[in-house]
Enzyme design. Structure first.
Site, PDB file in Angstrom:
ATOM      1  N   HIS A  27       0.821  -1.207   0.000  1.00 53.13           N
ATOM      2  CA  HIS A  27       0.000   0.000   0.000  1.00 53.13           C
ATOM      3  C   HIS A  27       0.856   1.258   0.000  1.00 53.13           C
ATOM      4  O   HIS A  27       0.427   2.329   0.405  1.00 53.13           O
ATOM      5  CB  HIS A  27      -1.000  -0.038   1.159  1.00 53.13           C
ATOM      6  N   ASP A  79      -5.699   4.337  10.260  1.00 52.27           N
ATOM      7  CA  ASP A  79      -7.142   4.420   9.973  1.00 52.27           C
ATOM      8  C   ASP A  79      -7.629   3.194   9.210  1.00 52.27           C
ATOM      9  O   ASP A  79      -8.805   2.860   9.243  1.00 52.27           O
ATOM     10  CB  ASP A  79      -7.440   5.649   9.095  1.00 52.27           C
ATOM     11  N   GLU A  86      -9.569  13.000  15.587  1.00 50.79           N
ATOM     12  CA  GLU A  86      -9.072  13.349  14.248  1.00 50.79           C
ATOM     13  C   GLU A  86      -9.885  14.537  13.739  1.00 50.79           C
ATOM     14  O   GLU A  86     -10.640  15.155  14.485  1.00 50.79           O
ATOM     15  CB  GLU A  86      -9.189  12.157  13.281  1.00 50.79           C
TER      16      GLU A  86
HETATM   17  P1  FAD Z   1       4.375  -1.841   1.858  1.00 51.13           P
HETATM   18  O1  FAD Z   1       3.805  -0.806   0.977  1.00 51.13           O
HETATM   19  O2  FAD Z   1       4.335  -3.202   1.350  1.00 51.13           O
HETATM   20  O3  FAD Z   1       5.858  -1.433   2.281  1.00 51.13           O
HETATM   21  C1  FAD Z   1       6.167  -0.122   2.711  1.00 51.13           C
HETATM   22  C2  FAD Z   1       7.678   0.020   2.957  1.00 51.13           C
HETATM   23  O4  FAD Z   1       8.044  -0.770   4.072  1.00 51.13           O
HETATM   24  C3  FAD Z   1       8.531  -0.473   1.792  1.00 51.13           C
HETATM   25  O5  FAD Z   1       9.715   0.268   1.736  1.00 51.13           O
HETATM   26  C4  FAD Z   1       8.818  -1.909   2.183  1.00 51.13           C
HETATM   27  O6  FAD Z   1       9.996  -2.385   1.583  1.00 51.13           O
HETATM   28  C5  FAD Z   1       8.952  -1.792   3.690  1.00 51.13           C
HETATM   29  N1  FAD Z   1       8.524  -3.008   4.373  1.00 51.13           N
HETATM   30  C6  FAD Z   1       7.402  -3.716   4.194  1.00 51.13           C
HETATM   31  N2  FAD Z   1       7.373  -4.755   5.040  1.00 51.13           N
HETATM   32  C7  FAD Z   1       8.509  -4.691   5.758  1.00 51.13           C
HETATM   33  C8  FAD Z   1       9.072  -5.486   6.791  1.00 51.13           C
HETATM   34  N3  FAD Z   1       8.446  -6.570   7.253  1.00 51.13           N
HETATM   35  N4  FAD Z   1      10.259  -5.124   7.294  1.00 51.13           N
HETATM   36  C9  FAD Z   1      10.905  -4.018   6.852  1.00 51.13           C
HETATM   37  N5  FAD Z   1      10.436  -3.247   5.875  1.00 51.13           N
HETATM   38  C10 FAD Z   1       9.246  -3.573   5.335  1.00 51.13           C
HETATM   39  N6  FAD Z   1      -0.469   5.256   7.437  1.00 51.13           N
HETATM   40  C11 FAD Z   1      -0.653   5.755   8.669  1.00 51.13           C
HETATM   41  O7  FAD Z   1       0.310   5.969   9.406  1.00 51.13           O
HETATM   42  N7  FAD Z   1      -1.906   6.026   9.135  1.00 51.13           N
HETATM   43  C12 FAD Z   1      -3.016   5.761   8.409  1.00 51.13           C
HETATM   44  O8  FAD Z   1      -4.114   6.003   8.868  1.00 51.13           O
HETATM   45  C13 FAD Z   1      -2.852   5.213   7.110  1.00 51.13           C
HETATM   46  N8  FAD Z   1      -3.922   4.909   6.352  1.00 51.13           N
HETATM   47  C14 FAD Z   1      -3.737   4.379   5.117  1.00 51.13           C
HETATM   48  C15 FAD Z   1      -4.867   4.049   4.339  1.00 51.13           C
HETATM   49  C16 FAD Z   1      -4.701   3.494   3.090  1.00 51.13           C
HETATM   50  C17 FAD Z   1      -5.933   3.147   2.265  1.00 51.13           C
HETATM   51  C18 FAD Z   1      -3.406   3.298   2.569  1.00 51.13           C
HETATM   52  C19 FAD Z   1      -3.213   2.759   1.198  1.00 51.13           C
HETATM   53  C20 FAD Z   1      -2.277   3.629   3.324  1.00 51.13           C
HETATM   54  C21 FAD Z   1      -2.437   4.167   4.601  1.00 51.13           C
HETATM   55  N9  FAD Z   1      -1.337   4.500   5.392  1.00 51.13           N
HETATM   56  C22 FAD Z   1      -1.535   4.998   6.651  1.00 51.13           C
HETATM   57  C23 FAD Z   1       0.034   4.366   4.888  1.00 51.13           C
HETATM   58  C24 FAD Z   1       0.603   3.028   5.257  1.00 51.13           C
HETATM   59  O9  FAD Z   1       0.860   2.953   6.646  1.00 51.13           O
HETATM   60  C25 FAD Z   1       1.951   2.791   4.552  1.00 51.13           C
HETATM   61  O10 FAD Z   1       1.820   2.966   3.175  1.00 51.13           O
HETATM   62  C26 FAD Z   1       2.470   1.392   4.852  1.00 51.13           C
HETATM   63  O11 FAD Z   1       3.786   1.289   4.414  1.00 51.13           O
HETATM   64  C27 FAD Z   1       1.640   0.372   4.145  1.00 51.13           C
HETATM   65  O12 FAD Z   1       1.891  -0.907   4.661  1.00 51.13           O
HETATM   66  P2  FAD Z   1       2.153  -2.105   3.677  1.00 51.13           P
HETATM   67  O13 FAD Z   1       2.093  -3.331   4.483  1.00 51.13           O
HETATM   68  O14 FAD Z   1       1.262  -2.036   2.503  1.00 51.13           O
HETATM   69  O15 FAD Z   1       3.661  -1.764   3.276  1.00 51.13           O
END
Ligand code: FAD
Length: 507
Positions: free
Chosen positions: A89, A150, A261
């Site tokens: 994400h 969220d 919020e």
């Molecule tokens: P990914 O997109 O898969 O990875 C993000 C980064 O972390 C990359 O650099 C990846 O290489 C690294 N990574 C992934 N897994 C690991 C691991 N196990 N160890 C080390 N590095 C790793 N953020 C907030 O703080 N608050 C919110 O309310 C919020 N709401 C959101 C709502 C939506 C609909 C979306 C799309 C995003 C939101 N986000 C929010 C942002 C979100 O927290 C970040 O984009 C987060 O990185 C997404 O998690 P993911 O598992 O998809 O990570």
């Protein structure tokens, strides 16, 4: 024939040297895929696509360690990099690795999620677990994590690599402040446990570390008793200063709400703008559809957790808290929903948007942390000048207390006691060249960033995105040296998280 033999020799030689195809020879419990890799070049942002060479579906932590150690041992002769992919994400390819290895963290198995009850409850979860699954498991023991995002369909490793911020952060700090211990695979393929007491520098580096120092394979997350129900409230303001003053008063008060919020309503209706809303009358959702007659309104969103047997006391407490606020009195929207439904509220909108093909569109999001002393200047310019007609998605705005953020972690925040998270959660209509198109939204984002720069607001990007190391240095400011030094200790070849574009593997 001679030509054919020569080619074969070359291929064999290459495979025995430091060539990527040597990955095929690695013995892992899970498996590599070299053909079906296209999905690993996509993310929620839907704007950046970098094809990897291979995707690893690890079954064990040792699969991850073996892979990274192998690449580490190839040394600087190999271009291979490694990106952990959580739920992907990210917005700008942060979980991608051009011609590298993407590790699909959600397939990591092994030790199961384990909830520990007692005076100081916690859960041990995998780095690839989704927060929604953690919530469901913890609720079996009437417990829950304290600090959230969220949206819960994100992985533990993904949010802990950033910060993890939501309406509980004013009280508990971000998610990275609610973790006791991590298991991490470093850029040299070592598997290390770390905490405040053990390998503490690694522990603090990894939290908010943008994936630069190691892959989080396990996290011990602090829990609290969960409630049955949530009183969910929205009230509207027409004046930003009054709205912000009330928010700040609430986050400073001893007895207050559990979640605080707010968001901005700019003369708008339409599905894309309401994607976070899922109420019905007595209905706080109506707050986001309020007839604003072209004005900009500010919606304060509050929640108080409670158990059904405490409803009378709760009502009294909420009445008291609301009586201290200066919202437009006719705009009190209020409902009660089950605890899980409240925390998972954004998923309802996801389902709705997906069914209309509006989820997988470009998301040129912009997330900023703005110091309290500059938030009125920011609001005047951004809501009074740059974004006046419409916005292409929700704009969140709420303050948090810096004292709840551990300054030893890697995350960068403004240097003020209170700062605001401002999130422009925009969606672009594919191939539109109008106000709802990608180019227009990117231009608006640029104007906002330029204003922050010229007005010297001391703003920091959250989920930061930069393309040059100079920009990254400016982002980290005086903390850059520590960040770079930590990189040289835990991932000296710059193998990890290349999609952040902070360090480039030296070859
Ligand atoms: P990914 O997109 O898969 O990875 C993000 C980064 O972390 C990359 O650099 C990846 O290489 C690294 N990574 C992934 N897994 C690991 C691991 N196990 N160890 C080390 N590095 C790793 N953020 C907030 O703080 N608050 C919110 O309310 C919020 N709401 C959101 C709502 C939506 C609909 C979306 C799309 C995003 C939101 N986000 C929010 C942002 C979100 O927290 C970040 O984009 C987060 O990185 C997404 O998690 P993911 O598992 O998809 O990570």
């Amino acid at each position: 024939m001679i030509l054919f033999l020569t080619c074969m020799t070359i291929t064999i030689n290459i495979c025995f040297s430091s060539n990527p195809c040597s990955l095929r020879t690695l013995s892992v419990d899970g498996h590599f895929s070299f053909d079906e890799v296209h999905h690993a070049a996509k993310d929620f942002g839907n704007r950046f696509q970098l094809l990897p060479l291979a995707v690893l579906y690890p079954k064990s932590v040792s699969d991850i360690a073996t892979t990274i150690r192998h690449i580490w041992q190839m040394g600087p002769n190999s271009e291979l990099t490694v990106a952990a992919r959580g739920h992907s994400h990210s917005l700008q390819g942060q979980a991608q690795a051009h011609q590298g290895v993407v590790i699909n963290m959600e397939s990591l198995q092994g030790r199961k999620m384990h909830v520990h009850t007692g005076n100081y409850p916690y859960v041990d979860a995998s780095g690839g677990d989704l927060w929604i699954d953690i919530l469901r498991e913890c609720l079996k023991y009437e417990l829950a994590p304290k600090s959230w995002t969220d949206y819960l369909h994100l992985t533990v490793g993904g949010t802990l690599s950033n910060a993890g911020v939501s309406g509980q952060a004013f009280r508990h700090g971000p998610q990275i402040n609610n973790v006791h211990q991590l298991e991490v695979v470093t850029g040299m393929g070592e598997v290390l446990n770390c905490s405040e007491k053990q390998n503490s520098d690694l522990f603090h580096s990894v939290l908010g570390g943008l994936g630069q120092f190691g892959i989080i394979t396990r996290a011990r997350i602090s829990l609290e008793p969960a409630s049955d129900m949530v009183k969910w409230i929205r009230v509207l303001y027409s004046d930003f200063t009054t709205f912000a003053a009330d928010q700040e008063r609430l986050i400073g008060a001893g007895s207050t709400f559990d979640y605080i919020e707010g968001f901005v309503i700019i003369n708008r209706t339409g599905l894309l703008n309401n994607w976070r809303s899922s109420f019905n009358p007595q209905d706080p959702v109506q707050a986001s559809q309020f007839q604003s007659d072209g004005r900009t309104l500010y919606c304060l969103e509050l929640a108080k957790y409670f158990n059904r047997d405490r409803i009378d006391a709760l009502n009294e407490e909420v009445r008291n808290l609301l009586s201290q606020l200066r919202y437009i009195t006719s705009t009190l929207f209020l409902t009660e929903v089950p605890y899980l439904e409240f925390l998972d509220r954004v998923h309802v909108s996801e389902v709705k948007l997906r069914s209309k093909g509006l989820w997988e569109v470009p998301h040129p999001w912009l997330n900023l942390l703005v110091p309290k002393s500059k938030i009125n200047d920011f609001a005047d310019e951004v809501f009074g000048n740059i974004l006046t007609d419409t916005s292409n998605g929700p704009i969140l705005i709420y303050p948090v207390n810096k004292s709840k953020w551990d300054n030893r972690t890697s995350v960068v925040i403004p240097d003020e006691d209170i700062f605001y998270l401002v999130a422009f959660l925009t969606s672009a209509v594919p191939s539109s060249t109008g106000n709802d198109g990608l180019e227009h939204i990117l231009t608006q984002n640029k104007r906002i960033l330029e204003f922050c720069e010229t007005a010297r607001l001391g703003m920091k990007q959250y989920l930061p995105h930069y393309t040059t190391q100079e920009e990254w240095k400016a982002h980290f400011g005086p903390r850059w040296e520590v960040f770079a030094q930590r990189k040289s200790i835990y991932d000296p070849l710059a193998i990890l998280a290349p999609g952040q574009r902070i360090f480039q593997k030296a070859i």
